[in-house]
Design an enzyme around this catalytic site. Structure first.
Site, PDB file in Angstrom:
ATOM      1  N   ASP A   6       0.858  -1.178   0.000  1.00  0.00           N
ATOM      2  CA  ASP A   6       0.000   0.000   0.000  1.00  0.00           C
ATOM      3  C   ASP A   6       0.898   1.232   0.000  1.00  0.00           C
ATOM      4  O   ASP A   6       2.112   1.128   0.225  1.00  0.00           O
ATOM      5  CB  ASP A   6      -0.891  -0.007   1.257  1.00  0.00           C
ATOM      6  CG  ASP A   6      -1.782   1.218   1.336  1.00  0.00           C
ATOM      7  OD1 ASP A   6      -2.319   1.627   0.283  1.00  0.00           O
ATOM      8  OD2 ASP A   6      -1.939   1.793   2.431  1.00  0.00           O
ATOM      9  N   SER A   7       0.286   2.393  -0.180  1.00  0.00           N
ATOM     10  CA  SER A   7       1.055   3.636  -0.099  1.00  0.00           C
ATOM     11  C   SER A   7       1.462   3.940   1.346  1.00  0.00           C
ATOM     12  O   SER A   7       2.321   4.769   1.577  1.00  0.00           O
ATOM     13  CB  SER A   7       0.214   4.779  -0.659  1.00  0.00           C
ATOM     14  OG  SER A   7      -1.039   4.815   0.013  1.00  0.00           O
ATOM     15  N   TYR A  38      -0.531   8.414  -2.487  1.00  0.00           N
ATOM     16  CA  TYR A  38      -0.591   8.043  -3.900  1.00  0.00           C
ATOM     17  C   TYR A  38      -1.842   8.661  -4.560  1.00  0.00           C
ATOM     18  O   TYR A  38      -1.886   8.838  -5.758  1.00  0.00           O
ATOM     19  CB  TYR A  38      -0.684   6.518  -4.055  1.00  0.00           C
ATOM     20  CG  TYR A  38       0.639   5.765  -3.964  1.00  0.00           C
ATOM     21  CD1 TYR A  38       1.791   6.362  -3.440  1.00  0.00           C
ATOM     22  CD2 TYR A  38       0.723   4.451  -4.416  1.00  0.00           C
ATOM     23  CE1 TYR A  38       2.986   5.655  -3.371  1.00  0.00           C
ATOM     24  CE2 TYR A  38       1.917   3.745  -4.359  1.00  0.00           C
ATOM     25  CZ  TYR A  38       3.049   4.350  -3.828  1.00  0.00           C
ATOM     26  OH  TYR A  38       4.227   3.642  -3.771  1.00  0.00           O
ATOM     27  N   GLY A  39      -2.823   8.938  -3.736  1.00  0.00           N
ATOM     28  CA  GLY A  39      -4.142   9.340  -4.249  1.00  0.00           C
ATOM     29  C   GLY A  39      -4.162  10.624  -5.041  1.00  0.00           C
ATOM     30  O   GLY A  39      -5.094  10.883  -5.800  1.00  0.00           O
ATOM     31  N   CYS A  69      -3.496  -1.056  -2.078  1.00  0.00           N
ATOM     32  CA  CYS A  69      -3.785   0.359  -2.341  1.00  0.00           C
ATOM     33  C   CYS A  69      -4.768   0.456  -3.512  1.00  0.00           C
ATOM     34  O   CYS A  69      -4.510  -0.084  -4.591  1.00  0.00           O
ATOM     35  CB  CYS A  69      -2.485   1.080  -2.690  1.00  0.00           C
ATOM     36  SG  CYS A  69      -2.728   2.801  -3.106  1.00  0.00           S
ATOM     37  N   THR A  71      -5.590   3.118  -5.207  1.00  0.00           N
ATOM     38  CA  THR A  71      -5.074   3.972  -6.289  1.00  0.00           C
ATOM     39  C   THR A  71      -4.103   3.161  -7.157  1.00  0.00           C
ATOM     40  O   THR A  71      -4.144   3.255  -8.392  1.00  0.00           O
ATOM     41  CB  THR A  71      -4.379   5.218  -5.707  1.00  0.00           C
ATOM     42  OG1 THR A  71      -5.243   5.810  -4.730  1.00  0.00           O
ATOM     43  CG2 THR A  71      -4.068   6.231  -6.776  1.00  0.00           C
ATOM     44  N   GLU A 147      -6.214   9.329   9.307  1.00  0.00           N
ATOM     45  CA  GLU A 147      -4.833   9.243   9.820  1.00  0.00           C
ATOM     46  C   GLU A 147      -4.675  10.009  11.124  1.00  0.00           C
ATOM     47  O   GLU A 147      -3.825   9.683  11.951  1.00  0.00           O
ATOM     48  CB  GLU A 147      -3.839   9.732   8.760  1.00  0.00           C
ATOM     49  CG  GLU A 147      -3.941   8.893   7.501  1.00  0.00           C
ATOM     50  CD  GLU A 147      -2.629   8.422   6.943  1.00  0.00           C
ATOM     51  OE1 GLU A 147      -1.636   9.117   7.105  1.00  0.00           O
ATOM     52  OE2 GLU A 147      -2.617   7.343   6.303  1.00  0.00           O
ATOM     53  N   CYS A 179     -11.065   2.824  -1.137  1.00  0.00           N
ATOM     54  CA  CYS A 179      -9.822   3.388  -0.591  1.00  0.00           C
ATOM     55  C   CYS A 179      -9.523   2.640   0.703  1.00  0.00           C
ATOM     56  O   CYS A 179     -10.444   2.312   1.465  1.00  0.00           O
ATOM     57  CB  CYS A 179     -10.010   4.872  -0.311  1.00  0.00           C
ATOM     58  SG  CYS A 179      -8.643   5.626   0.580  1.00  0.00           S
ATOM     59  N   THR A 180      -8.241   2.379   0.922  1.00  0.00           N
ATOM     60  CA  THR A 180      -7.839   1.603   2.102  1.00  0.00           C
ATOM     61  C   THR A 180      -8.371   2.145   3.428  1.00  0.00           C
ATOM     62  O   THR A 180      -8.642   1.382   4.350  1.00  0.00           O
ATOM     63  CB  THR A 180      -6.296   1.611   2.207  1.00  0.00           C
ATOM     64  OG1 THR A 180      -5.831   2.955   1.986  1.00  0.00           O
ATOM     65  CG2 THR A 180      -5.665   0.680   1.211  1.00  0.00           C
ATOM     66  N   HIS A 181      -8.502   3.481   3.511  1.00  0.00           N
ATOM     67  CA  HIS A 181      -8.851   4.092   4.800  1.00  0.00           C
ATOM     68  C   HIS A 181     -10.359   4.080   5.112  1.00  0.00           C
ATOM     69  O   HIS A 181     -10.745   4.195   6.271  1.00  0.00           O
ATOM     70  CB  HIS A 181      -8.390   5.551   4.828  1.00  0.00           C
ATOM     71  CG  HIS A 181      -6.905   5.719   4.859  1.00  0.00           C
ATOM     72  ND1 HIS A 181      -6.079   5.206   3.880  1.00  0.00           N
ATOM     73  CD2 HIS A 181      -6.098   6.338   5.757  1.00  0.00           C
ATOM     74  CE1 HIS A 181      -4.812   5.525   4.169  1.00  0.00           C
ATOM     75  NE2 HIS A 181      -4.797   6.206   5.300  1.00  0.00           N
TER      76      HIS A 181
HETATM   77  N1  DGL Z   1      -3.914   3.831  -0.048  1.00  0.00           N
HETATM   78  C1  DGL Z   1      -4.586   4.858  -0.826  1.00  0.00           C
HETATM   79  C2  DGL Z   1      -5.753   4.216  -1.589  1.00  0.00           C
HETATM   80  O1  DGL Z   1      -6.288   3.204  -1.158  1.00  0.00           O
HETATM   81  C3  DGL Z   1      -5.072   5.994   0.052  1.00  0.00           C
HETATM   82  C4  DGL Z   1      -3.953   6.838   0.625  1.00  0.00           C
HETATM   83  C5  DGL Z   1      -3.147   7.553  -0.434  1.00  0.00           C
HETATM   84  O2  DGL Z   1      -3.665   8.465  -1.102  1.00  0.00           O
HETATM   85  O3  DGL Z   1      -2.004   7.178  -0.615  1.00  0.00           O
HETATM   86  O4  DGL Z   1      -6.138   4.692  -2.619  1.00  0.00           O
END
Ligand code: DGL
Length: 258
Positions: A6-7, A38-39, A69, A71, A147, A179-181
């Site tokens: 993941d990012s 990464y987004g 991730c 993205t 976060e 999205c992961t979050h």
């Molecule tokens: N991990 C990214 C995603 O799931 C979210 C966080 C980022 O923007 O890096 O798209």
């Protein structure tokens, strides 16, 4: 070993589902905290680092790559599938299957600006069924709020409400947390969208696919010696790993080209 990347720390929400459904498998995780987020990055950047990380995981004996991730799944997974010699799992394919199998008609997608800009869901879903209605919304403020651990704050609910308003007005029948979050905000999102809307957590769909694959093709080593690598010390690691995994984790730093 299952290699998951993941990012940053958000991918621990995917690790959580892997631990729940496939507890006997050993994982190696890489979070690219040095280059997060990464987004909001360009496609080529995400492709380049997703490829570097996957290669590194393979060198570390990962037999399967999970692109946690979203993205990266949107921008890089197809080229990874073409280039890598190990099976690549990403977050989009299992969700597309779930939507088509359940005959959802009006689909809401929320994700990072990159995921939404990639149009990955529109392309994949409309190819299979052109009558589907897809409504997408980038939610750039939700990652930093998670976060910061602002999960139950009124302010987070108000911002989430703002993002979800257009999808609610369209009366979507499912909403993809792309999205992961976002699974960490599932309670708030459910409250806003109401009981009739099916909330799809891609991590849950993914582990079912992974489980089926491992039952037929047992490539990944079993064991409990999990390893967590990050390219820089993660911000609020303890808070986030407690939120996602309900425990603290030990990490190692691997700069990977920084
Ligand atoms: N991990 C990214 C995603 O799931 C979210 C966080 C980022 O923007 O890096 O798209």
């Amino acid at each position: 070993m299952i290699g998951i990347f993941d990012s940053g720390v958000g991918g621990l929400t995917i690790v959580k589902e892997v631990f729940k459904t496939l507890p006997e498998y050993q994982i190696i995780y890489f979070g690219d905290t040095a280059r997060l987020p990464y987004g909001t990055k360009q496609e080529n950047f995400v492709k380049e680092y997703s490829a570097k990380i996957s290669q590194w995981l393979i060198e570390k004996q990962a037999k399967i790559i999970v692109v946690a991730c979203h993205t990266s799944s949107a921008w890089a997974a197809e080229s990874l599938k073409r280039k890598l010699k190990v099976p690549v799992f990403e977050m989009i394919t299992p969700v597309v299957k779930e939507i088509l199998n359940n005959n959802y008609k009006k689909i809401g997608i929320i994700g990072t600006p990159g995921t939404i800009k990639s149009n990955c869901y529109n392309k994949r879903l409309l190819k299979n069924n052109s009558s589907l209605r897809i409504y997408s919304q980038a939610c750039p403020l939700l990652v930093p709020l998670v976060e910061e651990g602002w999960i139950d704050k009124k302010e987070t609910e108000l911002i989430t409400q703002h993002y979800l308003k257009p999808l609610k007005e369209k009366k979507v029948d499912c909403l993809v947390l792309a999205c992961t979050h976002y699974p960490l905000l599932e309670k708030t999102i459910k409250k806003i969208m109401g009981k009739k809307v099916k909330i799809i957590n891609p991590a849950e769909s993914l582990v079912q696919d992974l489980k089926k694959f491992l039952e037929e093709d047992n490539l990944a080593k079993k064991g409990s010696n999990h390893q967590f690598f990050f390219s820089d010390n993660p911000y609020h690691l303890d808070k986030l790993s407690k939120m996602a995994l309900n425990k603290k984790i030990k990490i190692k730093i691997e700069r990977l080209g920084c």
